[in-house]
Design a protein around this motif. Sequence first.
Motif, mmCIF file in Angstrom:
data_model
loop_
_atom_site.group_PDB
_atom_site.id
_atom_site.type_symbol
_atom_site.label_atom_id
_atom_site.label_comp_id
_atom_site.label_asym_id
_atom_site.label_seq_id
_atom_site.Cartn_x
_atom_site.Cartn_y
_atom_site.Cartn_z
ATOM 1 N N LEU A 189 29.254 -33.152 80.240
ATOM 2 C CA LEU A 189 28.582 -32.068 79.545
ATOM 3 C C LEU A 189 27.483 -32.584 78.625
ATOM 4 N N HIS A 190 27.637 -33.804 78.115
ATOM 5 C CA HIS A 190 26.749 -34.334 77.083
ATOM 6 C C HIS A 190 25.963 -35.567 77.543
ATOM 7 N N ALA A 191 25.727 -35.684 78.841
ATOM 8 C CA ALA A 191 24.912 -36.780 79.387
ATOM 9 C C ALA A 191 25.408 -38.143 78.917
ATOM 10 N N PHE A 192 26.749 -38.288 78.871
ATOM 11 C CA PHE A 192 27.377 -39.564 78.561
ATOM 12 C C PHE A 192 26.966 -40.084 77.177
ATOM 13 N N ALA A 193 26.953 -39.182 76.205
ATOM 14 C CA ALA A 193 26.505 -39.547 74.860
ATOM 15 C C ALA A 193 27.336 -40.670 74.261
ATOM 16 N N ASP A 194 28.641 -40.644 74.456
ATOM 17 C CA ASP A 194 29.483 -41.710 73.888
ATOM 18 C C ASP A 194 29.115 -43.068 74.472
ATOM 19 N N ILE A 195 28.752 -43.079 75.732
ATOM 20 C CA ILE A 195 28.415 -44.336 76.409
ATOM 21 C C ILE A 195 27.123 -44.913 75.834
ATOM 22 N N PHE A 196 26.097 -44.086 75.797
ATOM 23 C CA PHE A 196 24.769 -44.572 75.427
ATOM 24 C C PHE A 196 24.564 -44.686 73.922
ATOM 25 N N GLU A 197 25.208 -43.840 73.137
ATOM 26 C CA GLU A 197 24.917 -43.786 71.709
ATOM 27 C C GLU A 197 25.933 -44.515 70.849
ATOM 28 N N LEU A 198 27.164 -44.613 71.289
ATOM 29 C CA LEU A 198 28.200 -45.305 70.523
ATOM 30 C C LEU A 198 28.586 -46.632 71.147
ATOM 31 N N GLY A 199 28.887 -46.619 72.441
ATOM 32 C CA GLY A 199 29.407 -47.823 73.080
ATOM 33 C C GLY A 199 28.358 -48.883 73.359
ATOM 34 N N LEU A 200 27.215 -48.477 73.917
ATOM 35 C CA LEU A 200 26.230 -49.469 74.332
ATOM 36 C C LEU A 200 25.671 -50.283 73.160
ATOM 37 N N PRO A 201 25.336 -49.695 72.015
ATOM 38 C CA PRO A 201 24.881 -50.517 70.893
ATOM 39 C C PRO A 201 25.922 -51.543 70.455
ATOM 40 N N ALA A 202 27.192 -51.169 70.489
ATOM 41 C CA ALA A 202 28.251 -52.113 70.120
ATOM 42 C C ALA A 202 28.326 -53.254 71.126
ATOM 43 N N PHE A 203 28.213 -52.913 72.400
ATOM 44 C CA PHE A 203 28.290 -53.935 73.444
ATOM 45 C C PHE A 203 27.125 -54.913 73.329
ATOM 46 N N LEU A 204 25.930 -54.392 73.153
ATOM 47 C CA LEU A 204 24.739 -55.236 73.103
ATOM 48 C C LEU A 204 24.647 -56.043 71.809
ATOM 49 N N ALA A 205 25.377 -55.617 70.786
ATOM 50 C CA ALA A 205 25.356 -56.364 69.528
ATOM 51 C C ALA A 205 25.962 -57.751 69.687
ATOM 52 N N ALA A 206 26.798 -57.930 70.703
ATOM 53 C CA ALA A 206 27.394 -59.242 70.990
ATOM 54 C C ALA A 206 26.613 -59.901 72.113
ATOM 55 N N ALA A 207 25.291 -59.976 71.972
ATOM 56 C CA ALA A 207 24.413 -60.505 73.019
ATOM 57 C C ALA A 207 24.859 -61.893 73.452
ATOM 58 N N GLY A 208 24.954 -62.075 74.774
ATOM 59 C CA GLY A 208 25.346 -63.371 75.305
ATOM 60 C C GLY A 208 26.841 -63.606 75.333
ATOM 61 N N ALA A 209 27.623 -62.666 74.842
ATOM 62 C CA ALA A 209 29.084 -62.812 74.820
ATOM 63 C C ALA A 209 29.706 -61.500 75.289
#
Length: 306
Positions: A189-209
């Motif tokens: 319903l929300h174009a995967f907002a949790d994925i792109f707005e909450l989860g992805l920044p957290a994932f990318l914050a650990a760049a290279g790991a």
Amino acid sequence: MPGLRVAPAGVKPADTLPAPARAEFGRRAFLRACALDVQVRKPGNVSIASPGHGMEACHFKAAAAAAAGPISSAGAGVGERIEVAVRAAWQATHCNTNLGIVLLCAPLLAAFERRGGEGGPGALREALEEVLAALDLEDARAAYRAIAVANPGGLGRAPAQDVAEAPSVGLREAMALAAHRDRIAWQYLHAFADIFELGLPAFLAAAGAPGRGMQRTFVEFVAGLPDSHIVRKHGDAVAQCVMSEAAQWRTRARGGEVLDDDPAFAAWDEHLKARRLNPGTSADLCVAVALVAALTQAQPPSSRFY
């Protein structure tokens, strides 16, 4: 976006690949995301370090291997991807290991086929919105058949468009009716907002790991959202307790700590499993995040993900 890698010399970006090669890129990205799911400890969930809930990591790996081809099939609709992937996973394991993962990843892979990786996560999300808007009754019927095969626990009954009956609306409309009680349905319903707005920044914050990124993403979800799998099986109060337990780990992950360095992290994992608490929705969301990261970061086609 910070943390995104540039394609190595001589490697074609995914958006320039022909459809069959792009499907193969998506298949490998899916396997990579599913491998991360079990390679790192995510408390309450099955991992190589810790089985649970009657399952082991090998079940999840077998299900991912079986589902990877169908879910990334070039030209297939979202509902077809879901149904064929879930049936293949069930035949490989005879248990429900990845229904939520498939429901999340099928639209993402369809969007990737449409747009490729050019433009990063923003462009992929735009393509995803197009895919979600086009979902129809046939997609809903196929997804409902997949859910019947997987037979997940704790679904209960719905007053309209119940999964035990044939749907009469498109898949996105059906998901909208379930969005208040299921966070995977909410994504549709929300174009995967949790994925792109909450989860992805957290994932990318650990760049290279990526392992640390997966754990950081997991604690962000568990601490920030009532896990709908826990809510369905144990109630909202229990889910709120798990959120409170996760809060300290989210704070420490944001501070750059390696969570596995503390034996208490493994102890929390075992304590959740002893109480039969499985933040399974949070884990499924993590796989979708890892898939988005893989699809929007250039990877050599020959890279081994699984």
